[in-house]
Design an enzyme around this catalytic site. Structure first.
Site, PDB file in Angstrom:
ATOM      1  N   GLU A 134       0.952  -1.201   0.021  1.00 32.59           N
ATOM      2  CA  GLU A 134      -0.059   0.146   0.070  1.00 32.59           C
ATOM      3  C   GLU A 134       1.034   1.365   0.142  1.00 32.59           C
ATOM      4  OE1 GLU A 134      -0.746  -2.764   1.654  1.00 32.59           O
ATOM      5  OE2 GLU A 134      -2.466  -3.368   0.677  1.00 32.59           O
ATOM      6  N   GLU A 169       9.819 -15.543   0.483  1.00 32.87           N
ATOM      7  CA  GLU A 169      11.104 -15.096   0.321  1.00 32.87           C
ATOM      8  C   GLU A 169      11.046 -14.105   1.302  1.00 32.87           C
ATOM      9  OE1 GLU A 169      13.777 -12.703  -0.141  1.00 32.87           O
ATOM     10  OE2 GLU A 169      13.032 -11.841  -1.717  1.00 32.87           O
ATOM     11  N   CYS A 189      16.787  -7.209   0.498  1.00 36.25           N
ATOM     12  CA  CYS A 189      16.596  -8.385   1.310  1.00 36.25           C
ATOM     13  C   CYS A 189      18.328  -9.211   1.215  1.00 36.25           C
ATOM     14  CB  CYS A 189      15.496  -9.420   0.907  1.00 36.25           C
ATOM     15  SG  CYS A 189      15.569  -9.843  -0.831  1.00 36.25           S
TER      16      CYS A 189
HETATM   17  P1  NAD Z   1       6.444  -6.113   7.162  1.00 34.97           P
HETATM   18  O1  NAD Z   1       6.782  -7.612   7.104  1.00 34.97           O
HETATM   19  O2  NAD Z   1       5.497  -5.559   7.927  1.00 34.97           O
HETATM   20  O3  NAD Z   1       5.795  -5.902   5.692  1.00 34.97           O
HETATM   21  C1  NAD Z   1       6.379  -6.316   4.616  1.00 34.97           C
HETATM   22  C2  NAD Z   1       5.455  -6.462   3.465  1.00 34.97           C
HETATM   23  O4  NAD Z   1       4.629  -7.239   3.898  1.00 34.97           O
HETATM   24  C3  NAD Z   1       4.591  -4.762   3.512  1.00 34.97           C
HETATM   25  O5  NAD Z   1       4.449  -4.827   1.962  1.00 34.97           O
HETATM   26  C4  NAD Z   1       3.360  -5.408   4.060  1.00 34.97           C
HETATM   27  O6  NAD Z   1       2.447  -4.758   3.158  1.00 34.97           O
HETATM   28  C5  NAD Z   1       3.245  -6.997   3.654  1.00 34.97           C
HETATM   29  N1  NAD Z   1       2.429  -7.460   5.044  1.00 34.97           N
HETATM   30  C6  NAD Z   1       2.442  -7.371   6.139  1.00 34.97           C
HETATM   31  N2  NAD Z   1       1.852  -7.960   6.819  1.00 34.97           N
HETATM   32  C7  NAD Z   1       1.086  -8.719   6.151  1.00 34.97           C
HETATM   33  C8  NAD Z   1      -0.148  -9.703   6.008  1.00 34.97           C
HETATM   34  N3  NAD Z   1      -0.729  -9.908   7.378  1.00 34.97           N
HETATM   35  N4  NAD Z   1      -0.710 -10.147   5.210  1.00 34.97           N
HETATM   36  C9  NAD Z   1      -0.088  -9.663   3.684  1.00 34.97           C
HETATM   37  N5  NAD Z   1       0.911  -9.019   3.686  1.00 34.97           N
HETATM   38  C10 NAD Z   1       1.433  -8.326   4.718  1.00 34.97           C
HETATM   39  O7  NAD Z   1       7.824  -5.272   7.319  1.00 34.97           O
HETATM   40  P2  NAD Z   1       8.014  -3.956   6.765  1.00 34.97           P
HETATM   41  O8  NAD Z   1       7.656  -3.006   8.307  1.00 34.97           O
HETATM   42  O9  NAD Z   1       7.498  -3.280   5.803  1.00 34.97           O
HETATM   43  O10 NAD Z   1       9.438  -3.928   6.748  1.00 34.97           O
HETATM   44  C11 NAD Z   1      10.275  -4.255   7.761  1.00 34.97           C
HETATM   45  C12 NAD Z   1      10.925  -5.680   7.510  1.00 34.97           C
HETATM   46  O11 NAD Z   1      10.393  -6.362   6.384  1.00 34.97           O
HETATM   47  C13 NAD Z   1      12.353  -5.368   6.863  1.00 34.97           C
HETATM   48  O12 NAD Z   1      13.153  -5.100   8.378  1.00 34.97           O
HETATM   49  C14 NAD Z   1      12.631  -6.705   6.343  1.00 34.97           C
HETATM   50  O13 NAD Z   1      13.011  -7.715   7.400  1.00 34.97           O
HETATM   51  C15 NAD Z   1      11.454  -7.075   5.725  1.00 34.97           C
HETATM   52  N6  NAD Z   1      11.190  -6.976   4.427  1.00 34.97           N
HETATM   53  C16 NAD Z   1      11.969  -7.857   3.615  1.00 34.97           C
HETATM   54  C17 NAD Z   1      11.758  -7.680   2.368  1.00 34.97           C
HETATM   55  C18 NAD Z   1      12.210  -8.535   1.226  1.00 34.97           C
HETATM   56  O14 NAD Z   1      12.647  -8.126   0.023  1.00 34.97           O
HETATM   57  N7  NAD Z   1      12.629  -9.627   1.605  1.00 34.97           N
HETATM   58  C19 NAD Z   1      11.152  -6.616   1.701  1.00 34.97           C
HETATM   59  C20 NAD Z   1      10.248  -5.765   2.472  1.00 34.97           C
HETATM   60  C21 NAD Z   1      10.460  -5.870   3.949  1.00 34.97           C
END
Ligand code: NAD
Length: 476
Positions: free
Chosen positions: A178, A250, A284
């Site tokens: 979002e 991932e 990541c």
């Molecule tokens: P997060 O895990 O809360 O969110 C990551 C993504 O997941 C966001 O786009 C969010 O919209 C989605 N998401 C969150 N909860 C969800 C749910 N219940 N159902 C479906 N989608 C959901 O984390 P964040 O605060 O956005 O980022 C923090 C951490 O997330 C980072 O420190 C990193 O570890 C990880 N991250 C990893 C990647 C990657 O490429 N592997 C990418 C973004 C974030």
């Protein structure tokens, strides 16, 4: 607002706007300004998307492979044509330099081109049996896929969720982040414009936990693919398990970088310093724990600090900017806390460490050294522009530290010794290892992790096969 599009859902080919729906604001991380309002899908919208995905799957899976390949190739061409425009919106919503945003988008198109070619190579096999009997193994698309993509690579991550699924003949409902919706909408729109059926490529937004619970509760969805944090990945894997949906995860990493005393130090410094601060470290596969053999430690540390201090930070739309703001406020708070904790544990702050200005979410490129393993940042992914440079004694200790954490996504090593390279290839616990280089990604190579970094692959032939299931036909 200029160069930022109006936002909508894409359900069964229809653009559904904010009217009558809950909304949230999309923020420009360089300025803190609101870019646009984003509609959330209602429960009824999600049901409609599920229904369309079921129909879209029937239509798309029976579309001949060469036609599917032609449509996806056309979509890749459209994405390339539109890459400049998409990149403008991507930088506004995510922050990275616009040149990188364009490069990412073109790479997403190249991945789709690769997948389009794979459509024609989804072979099964026939087993050796006596005359008159026959056993044949066919591969079929698993069914409608739900994909949840994060904000750090807003076009590439969405492509990774939908490209392999569409090549396999699945329909897909994607929920981009979002925080970066325009990029994801543009990718799905290109699919529709190229001729993917309306029900086969759809795009929704909402409260992430509500959307995922709704879609994963439906028996229509047969596969989940998620990129994001390990915590959310574990939660979603449990939801998917209730209906035994197959999953690709991932998740986070904590990239170790092993620099041995026989390394080409200048090349390692130039490559890995640029790599560390790419996308503000919100990657990541970002290199994070630099493990430097003792006799090189001071030279590497000083060379890294020198390079970090030269990085130009600013609004990604401005010329010459190498690092934009962090993508969101919680990212800045997170690394500020981790840096403070590292210093409290005795780590040395060599460079950076502070936010920049009071507008947007800018943070200095930061270098820490001699950080003890007890510090939080040595155990949890910083996901920000922070490098940790620690001295180490010998290969065994470096390998032990590289493998210490439950994560295993990307790892990096610099050494001229061929025998050592083979040992590292065997011993490093990671889904991807770069030796004497900084890249762990290619459209034709599987991308994914082990341990808490997840399972299953995206990209390469594996990215398509991850959306297919075998069916064995025994003929007597
Ligand atoms: P997060 O895990 O809360 O969110 C990551 C993504 O997941 C966001 O786009 C969010 O919209 C989605 N998401 C969150 N909860 C969800 C749910 N219940 N159902 C479906 N989608 C959901 O984390 P964040 O605060 O956005 O980022 C923090 C951490 O997330 C980072 O420190 C990193 O570890 C990880 N991250 C990893 C990647 C990657 O490429 N592997 C990418 C973004 C974030």
């Amino acid at each position: 607002m200029s160069d930022y599009p109006t936002l909508h859902l894409l359900i069964d080919g229809e653009k559904l706007s904010v009217e009558g729906r809950n909304t949230e604001e999309v923020i420009n991380p360089a300025t803190g300004e609101t870019l646009a309002s984003l509609p959330h899908a209602s429960s009824a919208d999600l049901d409609r998307a599920l229904d369309a995905a079921k129909r879209g799957f029937r239509e798309w899976r029976t579309t001949p492979a060469d036609k599917r390949a032609a449509v996806l190739t056309k979509a890749a061409g459209l994405i390339k044509e539109r890459a400049g425009e998409i990149a403008q919106a991507l930088t506004r919503e995510q922050g990275k330099p616009v040149g990188e945003a364009k490069g990412e988008t073109i790479y997403a198109a190249m991945l789709l081109e690769f997948y389009a070619g794979e459509c024609k190579r989804l072979y099964g096999r026939t087993l050796v049996r006596p005359e008159g009997s026959r056993v044949e193994i066919q591969y079929h698309p698993v069914g409608p896929v739900a994909g949840f993509a994060p904000w750090n690579f807003p076009t590439l991550n969405v492509m990774r969720k939908i490209g392999g699924a569409l090549a396999a003949g699945c329909s897909v409902i994607v929920k981009p982040s979002e925080e970066t919706p325009a990029s994801g909408i543009a990718i799905v729109q290109a699919m529709l414009d190229a001729g993917v059926p309306a029900g086969a490529a759809q795009c929704v937004f909402g409260v992430p936990s509500e959307v995922s619970e709704h879609l994963l509760a439906s028996p229509i969805i047969r596969k989940l693919t998620f990129t994001g944090s390990t915590a959310v990945g574990k939660h979603l894997a449990k939801l998917a398990a209730d209906d035994l949906k197959i999953t690709t995860m991932e998740l986070g990493g904590h990239g170790p970088v092993l620099i041995f005393s026989d390394a080409d130090v200048d090349k390692a410094l130039d490559t890995m310093a640029a790599n560390k601060f790419r996308n503000g470290g919100q990657v990541c596969v970002s290199p994070t724990r630099f493990l430097i053999e003792d006799d090189l430690f001071e030279r590497f540390r000083d060379g890294f600090v020198e390079r970090a201090e030269k990085i130009k930070v600013g609004n990604g739309l401005e010329d010459g900017v190498q690092m934009g703001p962090m993508a969101n406020a919680r990212g800045v708070d997170g690394i500020q806390n981790k840096i403070a904790d590292a210093v409290e544990h005795g780590g040395k702050l060599l460079s950076g460490g502070e936010r920049i200005g009071n507008q947007g979410y800018f943070h200095q490129p930061t270098v820490l050294s001699e950080v003890p393993t007890e510090a939080e940042i040595m155990n949890e992914e910083p996901f920000g522009p922070v490098a940790i440079i620690n001295p180490m004694s010998g290969e065994d200790a470096m390998l032990e530290e590289a493998n210490r954490l439950p994560y295993g996504l990307a790892a990096y090593a610099w050494t001229q010794d061929p025998a050592r390279r083979r040992r590292l290839a065997a011993e490093v616990e990671a889904g991807m290892l770069a030796i004497n280089g900084g890249s762990v990604s290619a459209v034709d190579a599987p991308f994914g992790g082990v341990k808490w970094s997840g399972y299953g692959s995206e990209d390469g032939r594996e990215g398509v096969m991850a959306c297919m299931v075998p069916k064995t036909i025994h003929e007597g």
